[in-house]
Write a protein that holds these residues in place. Structure first.
Motif, PDB file in Angstrom:
ATOM      1  N   TYR A 623       0.833  -1.196   0.000  1.00 24.15           N
ATOM      2  CA  TYR A 623       0.000   0.000   0.000  1.00 24.15           C
ATOM      3  C   TYR A 623       0.873   1.254   0.000  1.00 24.15           C
ATOM      4  N   ARG A 624       0.249   2.352  -0.398  1.00 23.15           N
ATOM      5  CA  ARG A 624       0.975   3.607  -0.556  1.00 23.15           C
ATOM      6  C   ARG A 624       0.095   4.778  -0.138  1.00 23.15           C
ATOM      7  N   LEU A 625       0.706   5.789   0.483  1.00 23.01           N
ATOM      8  CA  LEU A 625       0.029   7.040   0.812  1.00 23.01           C
ATOM      9  C   LEU A 625       0.924   8.183   0.362  1.00 23.01           C
ATOM     10  N   ASN A 626       0.388   9.059  -0.488  1.00 23.87           N
ATOM     11  CA  ASN A 626       1.148  10.166  -1.057  1.00 23.87           C
ATOM     12  C   ASN A 626       0.423  11.472  -0.752  1.00 23.87           C
ATOM     13  N   LEU A 627       1.078  12.353   0.014  1.00 21.67           N
ATOM     14  CA  LEU A 627       0.502  13.634   0.406  1.00 21.67           C
ATOM     15  C   LEU A 627       1.423  14.753  -0.041  1.00 21.67           C
ATOM     16  N   GLY A 628       0.854  15.858  -0.482  1.00 20.93           N
ATOM     17  CA  GLY A 628       1.692  16.967  -0.890  1.00 20.93           C
ATOM     18  C   GLY A 628       0.944  18.272  -0.967  1.00 20.93           C
ATOM     19  N   MET A 629       1.699  19.356  -0.821  1.00 19.46           N
ATOM     20  CA  MET A 629       1.132  20.690  -1.009  1.00 19.46           C
ATOM     21  C   MET A 629       2.225  21.598  -1.549  1.00 19.46           C
ATOM     22  N   ALA A 630       1.810  22.555  -2.389  1.00 19.40           N
ATOM     23  CA  ALA A 630       2.723  23.553  -2.945  1.00 19.40           C
ATOM     24  C   ALA A 630       1.987  24.886  -2.951  1.00 19.40           C
ATOM     25  N   LYS A 631       2.497  25.861  -2.219  1.00 21.22           N
ATOM     26  CA  LYS A 631       1.799  27.140  -2.039  1.00 21.22           C
ATOM     27  C   LYS A 631       2.636  28.282  -2.599  1.00 21.22           C
ATOM     28  N   PRO A 632       2.155  28.953  -3.656  1.00 19.43           N
ATOM     29  CA  PRO A 632       2.871  30.123  -4.172  1.00 19.43           C
ATOM     30  C   PRO A 632       2.563  31.356  -3.319  1.00 19.43           C
ATOM     31  N   TYR A 633       3.568  32.236  -3.143  1.00 22.08           N
ATOM     32  CA  TYR A 633       3.308  33.477  -2.406  1.00 22.08           C
ATOM     33  C   TYR A 633       3.929  34.690  -3.102  1.00 22.08           C
ATOM     34  N   SER A 634       4.342  34.514  -4.358  1.00 24.72           N
ATOM     35  CA  SER A 634       4.823  35.660  -5.130  1.00 24.72           C
ATOM     36  C   SER A 634       3.634  36.428  -5.687  1.00 24.72           C
ATOM     37  N   ASN A 635       3.897  37.583  -6.255  1.00 27.91           N
ATOM     38  CA  ASN A 635       2.808  38.434  -6.749  1.00 27.91           C
ATOM     39  C   ASN A 635       1.987  37.782  -7.846  1.00 27.91           C
ATOM     40  N   ASN A 636       2.630  36.906  -8.666  1.00 32.84           N
ATOM     41  CA  ASN A 636       1.883  36.301  -9.766  1.00 32.84           C
ATOM     42  C   ASN A 636       0.982  35.152  -9.316  1.00 32.84           C
ATOM     43  N   LYS A 637       1.151  34.685  -8.060  1.00 35.98           N
ATOM     44  CA  LYS A 637       0.265  33.674  -7.461  1.00 35.98           C
ATOM     45  C   LYS A 637       0.250  32.356  -8.235  1.00 35.98           C
ATOM     46  N   VAL A 638       1.341  32.026  -8.916  1.00 38.39           N
ATOM     47  CA  VAL A 638       1.398  30.754  -9.641  1.00 38.39           C
ATOM     48  C   VAL A 638       2.718  30.061  -9.320  1.00 38.39           C
ATOM     49  N   LEU A 639       2.755  28.789  -9.684  1.00 40.67           N
ATOM     50  CA  LEU A 639       3.958  27.975  -9.548  1.00 40.67           C
ATOM     51  C   LEU A 639       4.577  27.769 -10.926  1.00 40.67           C
ATOM     52  N   PRO A 640       5.872  27.476 -10.984  1.00 40.17           N
ATOM     53  CA  PRO A 640       6.404  26.947 -12.250  1.00 40.17           C
ATOM     54  C   PRO A 640       5.604  25.693 -12.616  1.00 40.17           C
ATOM     55  N   TYR A 641       5.312  25.498 -13.873  1.00 42.31           N
ATOM     56  CA  TYR A 641       4.383  24.434 -14.269  1.00 42.31           C
ATOM     57  C   TYR A 641       4.833  23.074 -13.755  1.00 42.31           C
ATOM     58  N   GLU A 642       6.147  22.815 -13.751  1.00 42.23           N
ATOM     59  CA  GLU A 642       6.661  21.508 -13.319  1.00 42.23           C
ATOM     60  C   GLU A 642       6.497  21.284 -11.816  1.00 42.23           C
ATOM     61  N   LYS A 643       6.226  22.339 -11.066  1.00 44.60           N
ATOM     62  CA  LYS A 643       6.119  22.215  -9.610  1.00 44.60           C
ATOM     63  C   LYS A 643       4.699  21.896  -9.143  1.00 44.60           C
ATOM     64  N   TYR A 644       3.733  21.933 -10.048  1.00 44.94           N
ATOM     65  CA  TYR A 644       2.370  21.559  -9.677  1.00 44.94           C
ATOM     66  C   TYR A 644       2.281  20.046  -9.468  1.00 44.94           C
ATOM     67  N   PHE A 645       1.197  19.607  -8.835  1.00 42.53           N
ATOM     68  CA  PHE A 645       0.894  18.187  -8.701  1.00 42.53           C
ATOM     69  C   PHE A 645      -0.094  17.778  -9.794  1.00 42.53           C
ATOM     70  N   PHE A 646       0.056  16.554 -10.275  1.00 35.01           N
ATOM     71  CA  PHE A 646      -0.834  15.998 -11.285  1.00 35.01           C
ATOM     72  C   PHE A 646      -1.291  14.613 -10.821  1.00 35.01           C
ATOM     73  N   ALA A 647      -2.489  14.213 -11.219  1.00 40.48           N
ATOM     74  CA  ALA A 647      -3.030  12.919 -10.791  1.00 40.48           C
ATOM     75  C   ALA A 647      -3.518  12.136 -11.997  1.00 40.48           C
ATOM     76  N   GLY A 648      -3.513  10.808 -11.842  1.00 40.51           N
ATOM     77  CA  GLY A 648      -3.902   9.922 -12.930  1.00 40.51           C
ATOM     78  C   GLY A 648      -2.678   9.306 -13.586  1.00 40.51           C
ATOM     79  N   GLY A 649      -2.877   8.186 -14.264  1.00 42.13           N
ATOM     80  CA  GLY A 649      -1.771   7.548 -14.967  1.00 42.13           C
ATOM     81  C   GLY A 649      -1.286   6.287 -14.287  1.00 42.13           C
ATOM     82  N   SER A 650      -0.273   5.671 -14.867  1.00 44.89           N
ATOM     83  CA  SER A 650       0.146   4.329 -14.464  1.00 44.89           C
ATOM     84  C   SER A 650       0.753   4.258 -13.078  1.00 44.89           C
ATOM     85  N   ASN A 651       1.198   5.381 -12.510  1.00 43.01           N
ATOM     86  CA  ASN A 651       1.770   5.374 -11.164  1.00 43.01           C
ATOM     87  C   ASN A 651       0.937   6.184 -10.176  1.00 43.01           C
ATOM     88  N   GLY A 652      -0.306   6.455 -10.546  1.00 46.54           N
ATOM     89  CA  GLY A 652      -1.186   7.209  -9.668  1.00 46.54           C
ATOM     90  C   GLY A 652      -2.554   6.548  -9.574  1.00 46.54           C
TER      91      GLY A 652
END
Length: 798
Positions: A623-652
């Motif tokens: 069994y597996r448990l995967n938890l994560g959070m990423a919070k931007p606090y710069s003026n643009n309020k976004v993350l670099p695209y690669e730093k977001y979390f994604f779900a679905g696929g062969s390992n999710g």
């Protein structure tokens, strides 16, 4: 209808009989159908079952016995031996013709050895059908008696000295079922533990380390605990100078005469005949030969001393100062087995030597430690071509990897390494569904690794850190990704430190810098502009960007997770702080410096826990448990695209296509109000859990049943993705659930995986309609959604 039912049962009966192999029995033989254990409820059933001297055939609807029998019919050992002779004759002739051509000569010898090895494997293990199938389990009463004796010995080893094992054989037709009946009685417990030895120094050591003993008062007698205790005492003494000590000197006397199922244990450490003590050895000299692979008649090596260690070599290649940081044995020290092994291990971790051997010469009353090391090649190149799978995407594609190493670049045991990759992978299309497009990746990275921390530490501190396998790594690289929706170039550099401690690995990246430039397709641009009109800042993730971050990655491996089928666990903790150093600058200064670049400030935390638990000889629960959070606090309020979390696929969450799940209860719709998963979905919070039962079916083929649950969310509600915000009082209603079956083909060098998953609970649907099996698979909105998804992967999903 009756005819169909009657003949169906007849067909199933014939199939079942063939699977069991009853038809292959000879007169007077019976099939070992099943073996059962009754009684001894407190004992480990799997350990007892491993004692069976006979194994029954798989009761699975695949004709294993039939397969083995078909192979047996074609199995001719005389024919195989003739083929081996023919191979030897054919290749010996070609080898003789190419004696003067070293390349062909060596290739022919290698091919000859490989072909003969393959035939000898058939000779020893049988042909392919025989190896994939199973030999017929013909019941053998002698082996049943031997099993009973094995169980009795096992019960004795667990402290059940009065246990009784009996068995009964039940015949049904030509099938035999053996039932082993165990009556354990009361177990014996340890009442008192004492030590006895003539050697007063050993007596003091045993008394000091008594809390570490594997023998505990009040515990059941366990034979394995006595074995572990003998090993503990042996290592304890060898770590304290007793070089010639042997486990044969350790004897246990167990007294059960007190009755009441109590035992007194006396641990005796004997001394050599006629002696009152064992000799304690001190190291007089340490010699380190760095080129032990070179053999010369004159043996005129140069000798130089550094920190009381004598270095011997024909040509000076390696820094003695760096080598010294990986040595833990010195003249004047008491001999220690652990320090010897640590020295050997840490020298091997340098990736400089083909082998490292340490032996001790005690002739003449002196102890000389000899370290022999054979260097690896200075330059090494490796190439790899194959079909790979990007675990975040999911479709196979060809790749080419090239690695070049230059060892000992500046003489300080540094390693310069270049990694190049060219790959093509398949992704779900961002246009029309049910299509696959290709994604090309070209990357090149240079790294320079130092076998120590490049920090202003003293030599004494650096030496003390040698047991941690410290490394400093500087990298520079460029990655180019070409997809139909966007093209992205990432020029990056980093400096970081890594070290190991027991089962823990730490990687601290002091600074990682990236310059990212993207160009996007017209269709994707329209999507981003549409989201921008609804308040989304995602478009900023595809502007020319500067990313800086520092991070700490901790991997903790419990009991060798992933190496074998046993109880083990793995924990990954990842923390990243993006734009940390930018906080030292004022906003005006930042706007001036990055007038043409987006920059980011964020924090990211990810915890990934995995565990495997054997439930039988052939089955494992994982069994597996995967938890994560990423919070931007710069003026643009976004993350670099690669730093977001994604779900679905062969390992999710395998019932959803890669990167197409979530966020939350958001329902992606097109202009016609139809379900539309053309575009990847990203989130700032992730929660994933998976449960999988893995079982060996036959040979190298394993099966699995799995359940996945999880989703991604955002911290704030987005107008263009309504329902994506994480809410504590409702997030559990938005956990997507999928389940399915899988096959794993374990080829030893890789595991090829196929998983077929059904959606069970889809949070994108309206509340009350989320359990898909309660409704039609399709409805007016979800007609285009895939309810069943097939995933292809390399390796286990976790």
């Amino acid at each position: 209808m009756k005819f169909f039912v009657r003949n169906s049962f007849l067909l199933l009966g014939i199939l079942f009989t063939n699977c069991l192999g009853i038809r292959y029995l000879k007169d007077g033989e019976s099939l070992l159908y099943k073996q059962e254990i009754k009684g001894g409820e407190d004992l480990n059933r799997e350990e007892i079952a491993s004692l069976f001297r006979q194994k029954s055939n798989h009761q699975f609807p695949i004709p294993f016995v039939w397969l083995h029998q078909q192979g047996l019919k074609a199995y001719d050992t005389a024919k195989i031996r003739r083929k081996i002779v023919a191979i030897e004759s054919r290749f010996d002739k070609k080898i003789a013709e190419n004696v003067d051509n070293p390349r062909k000569f060596n290739n022919l010898n290698a091919k000859k050895a490989a072909k003969i090895e393959a035939k000898e494997k058939v000779l020893e293990e049988g042909n392919l059908p025989m190896r994939w199938g199973e030999p017929l389990a013909v019941f053998d009463s002698v082996k049943t008696k031997e099993t009973r004796e094995q169980i009795d010995r096992y019960l004795h080893s667990k402290g059940y000295f009065h246990a009784v094992t009996d068995y009964s054989i039940n015949y049904k037709g030509r099938k035999a079922t053996v039932v082993y009946n165990i009556t354990t009685g009361q177990s014996f417990k340890i009442n008192n533990i004492a030590y006895q030895t003539k050697d007063t120094t050993i007596a003091r050591l045993l008394d000091e380390k008594k809390p570490e003993s594997f023998l505990k008062t009040g515990k059941n007698y366990e034979q394995s605990a006595f074995t572990a205790e003998r090993d503990r005492i042996d290592i304890l003494l060898k770590d304290n100078g007793y070089f010639n000590f042997s486990k044969q000197y350790i004897v246990f006397e167990v007294d059960s005469l007190k009755g009441n199922y109590q035992l007194d244990v006396l641990t005796i450490v004997n001394t050599p005949f006629g002696e009152s003590r064992h000799e304690v050895y001190q190291i007089d000299t340490v010699k380190f030969r760095t080129d032990a692979n070179i053999v010369s008649l004159n043996n005129q090596r140069t000798q130089q001393e550094y920190n009381n260690v004598i270095y011997e070599y024909y040509r000076k290649r390696f820094s003695k100062k760096v080598l010294d940081s990986r040595l833990f044995i010195y003249p004047g020290q008491t001999y220690s087995r652990s320090k010897t092994f640590n020295t050997q291990r840490q020298l091997a971790n340098l990736d400089m030597f083909r082998f490292v051997n340490i032996n001790y010469d005690t002739t003449g009353g002196r102890m000389v430690a000899n370290i022999f090391a054979s260097p690896l090649k200075k330059f090494q190149t490796s190439n790899e071509i194959g079909i790979g799978i990007n675990v975040t995407e999911g479709f196979p594609g060809p790749f080419y990897n090239m690695v070049f190493k230059n060892r000992n670049l500046f003489g300080g045991l540094e390693i310069l390494e270049f990694n190049g990759r060219l790959g093509v992978e398949g992704l779900p299309v961002t246009g029309e569904q049910q299509e696959i497009y290709s994604s090309q990746e070209i990357s090149g990275n240079f790294s320079l690794t130092f076998p120590q921390f490049i920090v202003p530490f003293s030599n004494r501190i650096r030496s003390s850190l040698g047991t941690l396998n410290p490394k400093t790594r500087i990298t520079v690289g460029d990655t180019y990704i070409n997809r139909p929706d966007y093209r992205r170039n990432n020029l990056n550099g980093s400096i970081g430190y890594s070290w190991l401690k027991n089962n823990k690995q730490f990687i601290f990246t002091l600074d990682e810098l990236s310059l990212i430039n993207s160009s996007i397709s017209d269709e994707f641009r329209e999507e981003l502009e549409d989201r921008q009109r609804q308040g989304s800042n995602l478009f900023r993730s595809f502007e020319p960007s500067f990313v800086s971050s520092m991070s700490l990655l901790t991997n903790i491996n419990f009991n060798g997770y992933g190496l074998n089928n046993k109880k083990a666990a793995f924990l990954k903790i990842f923390f990243e702080s993006g734009g940390t150093t930018l906080n030292l600058l004022s906003q005006a200064r930042l706007d001036s410096i990055f007038s043409d670049l987006e920059y980011y400030k964020y924090i990211k935390l990810n915890l990934d826990f995995r565990r495997t638990l054997p439930v039988s000889r052939q089955s494992t629960l994982a069994y597996r448990l995967n938890l994560g959070m990423a919070k931007p606090y710069s003026n643009n309020k976004v993350l670099p695209y690669e730093k977001y979390f994604f779900a679905g696929g062969s390992n999710g969450i395998r019932a959803w296509r890669p990167r197409r799940l979530g966020p939350g209860s958001f329902t992606p719709l097109d202009s016609a109000n139809q379900y539309d998963d053309r575009f990847e979905q990203f989130g700032e919070i992730i929660l994933e859990a998976s449960l999988e039962i893995r079982r060996n079916l036959f040979g190298f083929v394993d099966g699995a049943f799995f359940i996945d649950a999880g989703n991604i969310w955002t911290f704030e509600e987005e107008e263009d993705r309504e329902g994506g915000k994480f809410e504590f009082d409702s997030f559990y209603k938005e956990l997507a659930i999928g389940s399915g079956l899988g096959l794993r083909f374990d080829f030893s060098f890789l595991v090829l995986r196929f998983d077929g998953a059904f959606k069970i609970y889809d949070p994108a649907r309206a509340e009350g309609s989320r359990f898909i099996f309660n409704k039609k698979f399709k409805n007016e909105v979800f007609d285009t959604q895939d309810v069943f998804v097939i995933n292809i992967g390399i390796g286990y999903p976790f």
